[in-house]
Design a protein around this motif. Structure first.
Motif, PDB file in Angstrom:
ATOM      1  N   THR A  64      46.936  36.504  25.256  1.00 39.45           N
ATOM      2  CA  THR A  64      45.803  35.590  25.448  1.00 39.45           C
ATOM      3  C   THR A  64      46.193  34.129  25.192  1.00 39.45           C
ATOM      4  O   THR A  64      45.387  33.231  25.448  1.00 39.45           O
TER       5      THR A  64
ATOM      6  N   GLY B 253      40.062  42.010  17.236  1.00 37.10           N
ATOM      7  CA  GLY B 253      39.111  42.751  18.076  1.00 37.10           C
ATOM      8  C   GLY B 253      37.916  43.256  17.283  1.00 37.10           C
ATOM      9  O   GLY B 253      37.195  42.481  16.667  1.00 37.10           O
TER      10      GLY B 253
ATOM     11  N   ASN C 135      48.210  42.906  18.032  1.00 35.22           N
ATOM     12  CA  ASN C 135      48.138  43.788  19.192  1.00 35.22           C
ATOM     13  C   ASN C 135      47.292  43.120  20.271  1.00 35.22           C
ATOM     14  O   ASN C 135      46.128  42.785  20.021  1.00 35.22           O
ATOM     15  N   GLU C 136      47.861  42.950  21.434  1.00 35.31           N
ATOM     16  CA  GLU C 136      47.184  42.298  22.562  1.00 35.31           C
ATOM     17  C   GLU C 136      46.600  40.942  22.162  1.00 35.31           C
ATOM     18  O   GLU C 136      45.483  40.596  22.526  1.00 35.31           O
TER      19      GLU C 136
ATOM     20  N   LEU D  70      33.091  38.658  17.531  1.00 38.69           N
ATOM     21  CA  LEU D  70      34.029  39.669  17.033  1.00 38.69           C
ATOM     22  C   LEU D  70      34.181  39.594  15.512  1.00 38.69           C
ATOM     23  O   LEU D  70      34.383  40.614  14.863  1.00 38.69           O
TER      24      LEU D  70
ATOM     25  N   TYR E 172      35.979  34.860  24.846  1.00 42.40           N
ATOM     26  CA  TYR E 172      36.000  35.562  23.558  1.00 42.40           C
ATOM     27  C   TYR E 172      34.918  35.070  22.608  1.00 42.40           C
ATOM     28  O   TYR E 172      34.532  35.767  21.679  1.00 42.40           O
TER      29      TYR E 172
ATOM     30  N   THR F 262      41.701  48.841  24.308  1.00 42.82           N
ATOM     31  CA  THR F 262      43.020  48.608  23.708  1.00 42.82           C
ATOM     32  C   THR F 262      43.463  49.843  22.926  1.00 42.82           C
ATOM     33  O   THR F 262      42.647  50.722  22.628  1.00 42.82           O
TER      34      THR F 262
ATOM     35  N   PRO G 275      44.156  50.592  19.730  1.00 51.16           N
ATOM     36  CA  PRO G 275      43.420  51.080  18.554  1.00 51.16           C
ATOM     37  C   PRO G 275      42.078  51.705  18.910  1.00 51.16           C
ATOM     38  O   PRO G 275      41.569  52.564  18.181  1.00 51.16           O
TER      39      PRO G 275
ATOM     40  N   GLU H  89      40.779  34.870  13.755  1.00 51.55           N
ATOM     41  CA  GLU H  89      39.864  35.230  14.851  1.00 51.55           C
ATOM     42  C   GLU H  89      39.041  34.011  15.247  1.00 51.55           C
ATOM     43  O   GLU H  89      38.430  33.382  14.398  1.00 51.55           O
ATOM     44  N   ILE H  90      38.994  33.707  16.548  1.00 48.69           N
ATOM     45  CA  ILE H  90      38.169  32.574  16.995  1.00 48.69           C
ATOM     46  C   ILE H  90      36.754  32.989  17.377  1.00 48.69           C
ATOM     47  O   ILE H  90      35.879  32.152  17.504  1.00 48.69           O
TER      48      ILE H  90
ATOM     49  N   GLY I 220      43.899  38.159  16.031  1.00 45.41           N
ATOM     50  CA  GLY I 220      43.025  38.679  17.094  1.00 45.41           C
ATOM     51  C   GLY I 220      42.672  40.134  16.875  1.00 45.41           C
ATOM     52  O   GLY I 220      43.033  41.007  17.654  1.00 45.41           O
TER      53      GLY I 220
END
Ligand code: SAH
Length: 356
Positions: free
Chosen positions: A158, A87, A153-154, A120, A36, A50, A52, A115-116, A85
């Protein structure tokens, strides 16, 4: 050999085999070579698509859900809207578009993204450029205090899991080592301590048990109890405990071997929603669901929303809307494998979409 495989081999040579949990963490989140960290994996040219990204309807319905939960919280003047996360930021952009129709609600929202991935984060910044101030955080712990509505979402799929293999003398930790000069799965010879074996469910020899880190769910549950709020968790998985190896690598829309080219494929495991329910309730939070994604989206009105969008659409757009509806809700597509669970402050009562 990928740079990450070289590094993983060095660690194993120096310290011995590593847990599946540590392997997953390195593959996804290694600060330089993690999957990621180095790319935007989404979309037709990426590795997976995904909900969205399938249709704006997904984020719009979630935006309406957030608005209804905010009202149920007593319409607080300030609430954190947090996405874990996020995305490409698509879900948040679609949700905020809905929020703009309710100015008092929109004005109450402070948007936070956990977010890592630097790649993204940049993408999210572009998608949400017109949506006012946004705060990014590396961890859930870093979200400021206050009532919060959290969307994931999703994301949970992870998060790292430990795997255990059942043998006649109990459960054994599964690890990644070097076998015939390749990365390979091994089992720690000695069984887990007695307490672990006493508390674990009965299973036949050879069964595989996956246990995710309880930390994030524990933290959210305690937070909602003390400060108010709710989380909506959407992911692929099962509603009750099952045994089996669900560690899965996906690369270029195809399944791949999780031990080949670490850092180059998405690595996930199915979410055990039964486990999330137990953790949330143990920490005093209420849970709603899990129900299937199909059921949840239908209750929020996806069929009506699709019909409304089609009144203003070209024939080609109409066909896309129909296809997206099928993709998101059909039992053989995302409709049943994906489940929806809410974890909430018990004072909120039943949440929208879960009221039947
Ligand atoms: N929710 C988005 C993206 C799902 S992919 C969508 O539905 O399209 C998983 C997302 O979680 C990515 O944004 C990834 O970078 C992020 N992520 C993975 N592990 C993370 C971690 N430990 N902390 C924060 N974000 C993480």
């Amino acid at each position: 050999m990928t740079p990450l495989e070289r590094e993983i081999r060095e660690i194993i040579e120096a310290e011995g085999p590593m847990t599946v949990s540590d392997y997953m963490q390195l593959c996804l989140a290694h600060p330089r070579h993690g999957y990621y960290v180095t790319r935007d994996p989404l979309g037709a040219r990426g590795d997976f698509v995904t909900a969205p990204e399938v249709s704006q309807m997904f984020g719009e319905l979630i935006g309406a859900w957030v608005a209804a939960v905010w009202q149920q919280m007593g319409s607080p003047a300030e609430v954190h809207l947090v996405e874990l996360g996020p995305g490409r930021g698509t879900l948040m952009a679609d949700a905020l578009r809905v929020a703009r129709a309710l100015p008092e609600f929109r004005a109450a929202l402070a948007v936070h993204l956990v977010e890592i991935s630097p790649a993204l984060r940049a993408r999210q910044g572009q998608t949400l450029a017109a949506d006012g101030p946004i705060q990014w955080h590396d961890t859930i712990e870093a979200i400021p205090d206050g009532p919060a509505i959290v969307i994931a979402n999703e994301f949970v799929d992870t998060l790292r899991v430990h795997q255990f293999v059942k043998d006649s003398d109990g459960w054994h930790l599964r690890v990644v080592g070097i076998v015939n000069d390749k990365l390979g799965f091994l089992v720690v010879p000695g069984p887990m301590p007695k307490e672990f074996n006493d508390e674990s469910p009965a299973a036949p020899n050879g069964a595989i048990l996956e246990l995710r880190d309880e930390g994030p769910i524990e933290l959210l549950s305690q937070r909602f109890l003390q400060q108010g709020g709710a989380a909506l968790i959407i992911d692929y998985g099962h509603a009750t405990l099952g045994f089996g190896d669900t560690l899965q690598a996906v690369r270029g829309h195809r399944y791949a071997d999780p031990l080949i080219d670490p850092g180059e494929a998405d690595l996930t495991t199915q979410v055990n929603f039964g486990e999330l329910v137990v953790w949330a309730q143990r920490n005093g939070a209420a849970t709603h669901g899990p129900i299937t994604q199909s059921e949840f989206l239908r209750r929020l009105g996806i069929v009506e929303r699709a019909a409304r969008l089609k009144t203003k659409a070209t024939p080609e757009q109409s066909a896309d809307i129909d296809a997206a509806l099928v993709r998101l809700t059909a039992p053989d597509q995302m409709g049943e494998l994906f489940k929806v669970l809410a974890i909430a402050d018990p004072k909120l009562g039943v949440l929208p979409g879960f009221d039947r």
